[in-house]
Design a protein around this motif. Structure first.
Motif, mmCIF file in Angstrom:
data_model
loop_
_atom_site.group_PDB
_atom_site.id
_atom_site.type_symbol
_atom_site.label_atom_id
_atom_site.label_comp_id
_atom_site.label_asym_id
_atom_site.label_seq_id
_atom_site.Cartn_x
_atom_site.Cartn_y
_atom_site.Cartn_z
ATOM 1 N N ARG A 114 0.833 -1.207 0.000
ATOM 2 C CA ARG A 114 0.000 0.000 0.000
ATOM 3 C C ARG A 114 0.867 1.256 0.000
ATOM 4 N N SER A 115 2.119 1.098 -0.366
ATOM 5 C CA SER A 115 3.068 2.207 -0.361
ATOM 6 C C SER A 115 3.111 2.857 -1.737
ATOM 7 N N SER A 116 4.180 3.604 -1.992
ATOM 8 C CA SER A 116 4.339 4.246 -3.308
ATOM 9 C C SER A 116 4.953 3.301 -4.338
ATOM 10 N N LEU A 117 5.285 2.083 -3.939
ATOM 11 C CA LEU A 117 5.995 1.157 -4.814
ATOM 12 C C LEU A 117 5.173 0.511 -5.936
ATOM 13 N N PRO A 118 4.017 -0.076 -5.656
ATOM 14 C CA PRO A 118 3.395 -0.992 -6.624
ATOM 15 C C PRO A 118 3.214 -0.485 -8.051
ATOM 16 N N GLU A 119 2.472 0.592 -8.237
ATOM 17 C CA GLU A 119 2.132 0.994 -9.612
ATOM 18 C C GLU A 119 3.348 1.372 -10.462
ATOM 19 N N PRO A 120 4.251 2.268 -9.988
ATOM 20 C CA PRO A 120 5.396 2.627 -10.844
ATOM 21 C C PRO A 120 6.391 1.496 -11.049
ATOM 22 N N ILE A 121 6.610 0.678 -10.032
ATOM 23 C CA ILE A 121 7.598 -0.386 -10.156
ATOM 24 C C ILE A 121 7.071 -1.524 -11.041
ATOM 25 N N GLY B 258 4.458 -1.313 -13.084
ATOM 26 C CA GLY B 258 3.944 -0.786 -14.351
ATOM 27 C C GLY B 258 2.438 -0.670 -14.248
ATOM 28 N N ALA B 259 1.886 0.446 -14.706
ATOM 29 C CA ALA B 259 0.470 0.743 -14.519
ATOM 30 C C ALA B 259 -0.451 -0.353 -15.053
ATOM 31 N N LYS B 260 -0.194 -0.833 -16.269
ATOM 32 C CA LYS B 260 -1.078 -1.836 -16.870
ATOM 33 C C LYS B 260 -1.025 -3.164 -16.113
ATOM 34 N N LYS B 261 0.174 -3.611 -15.823
ATOM 35 C CA LYS B 261 0.334 -4.883 -15.109
ATOM 36 C C LYS B 261 -0.225 -4.789 -13.698
ATOM 37 N N TYR B 262 -0.045 -3.617 -13.091
ATOM 38 C CA TYR B 262 -0.567 -3.396 -11.737
ATOM 39 C C TYR B 262 -2.090 -3.468 -11.722
ATOM 40 N N MET B 263 -2.753 -2.797 -12.668
ATOM 41 C CA MET B 263 -4.215 -2.816 -12.737
ATOM 42 C C MET B 263 -4.723 -4.220 -13.023
ATOM 43 N N LYS B 264 -4.031 -4.941 -13.895
ATOM 44 C CA LYS B 264 -4.418 -6.316 -14.211
ATOM 45 C C LYS B 264 -4.296 -7.201 -12.973
ATOM 46 N N ALA B 265 -3.250 -6.983 -12.187
ATOM 47 C CA ALA B 265 -3.047 -7.756 -10.963
ATOM 48 C C ALA B 265 -4.146 -7.469 -9.950
ATOM 49 N N LEU B 266 -4.527 -6.204 -9.845
ATOM 50 C CA LEU B 266 -5.611 -5.835 -8.925
ATOM 51 C C LEU B 266 -6.924 -6.496 -9.336
ATOM 52 N N GLU B 267 -7.217 -6.463 -10.628
ATOM 53 C CA GLU B 267 -8.467 -7.034 -11.135
ATOM 54 C C GLU B 267 -8.527 -8.543 -10.943
ATOM 55 N N SER B 268 -7.379 -9.190 -11.062
ATOM 56 C CA SER B 268 -7.343 -10.648 -10.930
ATOM 57 C C SER B 268 -7.176 -11.118 -9.483
#
Length: 274
Positions: free
Chosen positions: A228-235, A237-247
């Motif tokens: 829940r830090s500043s790491l997930p999305e930029p590290i 990648g926005a698309k992969k991060y959103m896909k991971a959240l959805e799945s």
């Protein structure tokens, strides 16, 4: 007589202030203790989880660092913030990110050319510390070469990070460096360094890390869940991060693919250097 009465009234007010305590703001629980934060007041675990802290408090470094006296920001200085946290925790006295930056760039005469890339040799000699490093990218490749499946590889990598933290850095903290390339010296577009201050357990398993993140404002940034830090999305990648959240993929474990090194410090002369 009127003047004497006025003076007497002032004295009475002063005496009252001495004996009647002033109310303490509710937010004082998370107020810094001379720059250090009580981690137990910030660490958050969900139902069924346990937050494990191997240090009571930690310094937080997140202020803007400048290129000397130029007034120009020294961007990308997260590793210097990490060094500031580790050195301050080890010493028990504050060494700011600006002081670390000055030590790191002490051979550069033109302050406009200061770099955020840390020369650990310079920093170590300036502050009488020794620095140790472990290559997490290499450890991840070792597991991959031995045909360890992805989910177990991530879990083992997180457990290894915590093992080092418990054994060698528990009273100071440990820097973890992330690179979006997944390689130690890779050319990833996004890199960030944070300081490990604890971890989250569920059913006896380590499921998330508690970090000191200079990109999250204090007091929360002094002890925030990695996922829940500043790491997930930029590290990631926005698309992969959103896909991971959805799945519903485990973000904390996914981040282990990008943890490329850990670094901790000891007092100079205690063990191997950097």
């Amino acid at each position: 007589m009127k003047a004497l009465g006025f003076l007497a009234g002032c004295l009475a007010v002063l005496m009252l202030l001495q004996v009647v305590p002033c109310p303490v703001p509710a937010s004082a629980e998370n107020a810094p203790m001379d720059g250090y934060y009580d981690l137990s007041a910030i660490a958050a675990a969900d139902e069924g989880e346990t937050a494990v802290l191997l240090m009571d408090s930690s310094y937080y470094s997140g202020d803007m660092i400048y290129k000397g006296r130029t007034g120009r920001p020294l961007n990308g200085a997260c590793a210097m913030h990490c060094a500031s946290v580790l050195i301050s925790n080890l010493r028990g006295e504050i060494v700011t990110g600006q002081e670390v930056a000055r030590a790191n760039n002490r051979d550069i005469r033109d302050e406009r050319r200061w770099t955020p890339f840390v020369s650990w040799g310079k920093v170590a000699s300036q502050f009488d510390i020794s620095v140790r490093t472990e290559d997490l990218a290499q450890y991840g490749n070792y597991l991959k070469n031995h045909k360890i499946r992805t989910d177990e590889r991530r879990a083992r990598k997180m457990a290894r990070i915590v093992e080092i933290y418990r054994d060698r850095a528990k009273n100071v903290g440990m820097m973890i460096h992330f690179n979006s390339s997944g390689k130690l010296n890779g050319s990833g577009n996004h890199r960030h360094a944070v300081v490990l201050v604890g971890y989250i357990e569920r059913d006896g398993e380590i499921v998330d890390l508690l970090i000191n993140d200079s990109s999250v404002a204090a007091p929360g940034g002094a002890c925030v869940r990695m996922s829940r830090s500043s790491l997930p999305e930029p590290i990631i990648g926005a698309k992969k991060y959103m896909k991971a959240l959805e799945s519903g993929e485990d973000i904390a474990m996914l981040l282990m693919d990008y943890a490329v090194s850990c670094r901790w410090i000891v007092r100079d002369g205690e063990g191997d250097s950097y």
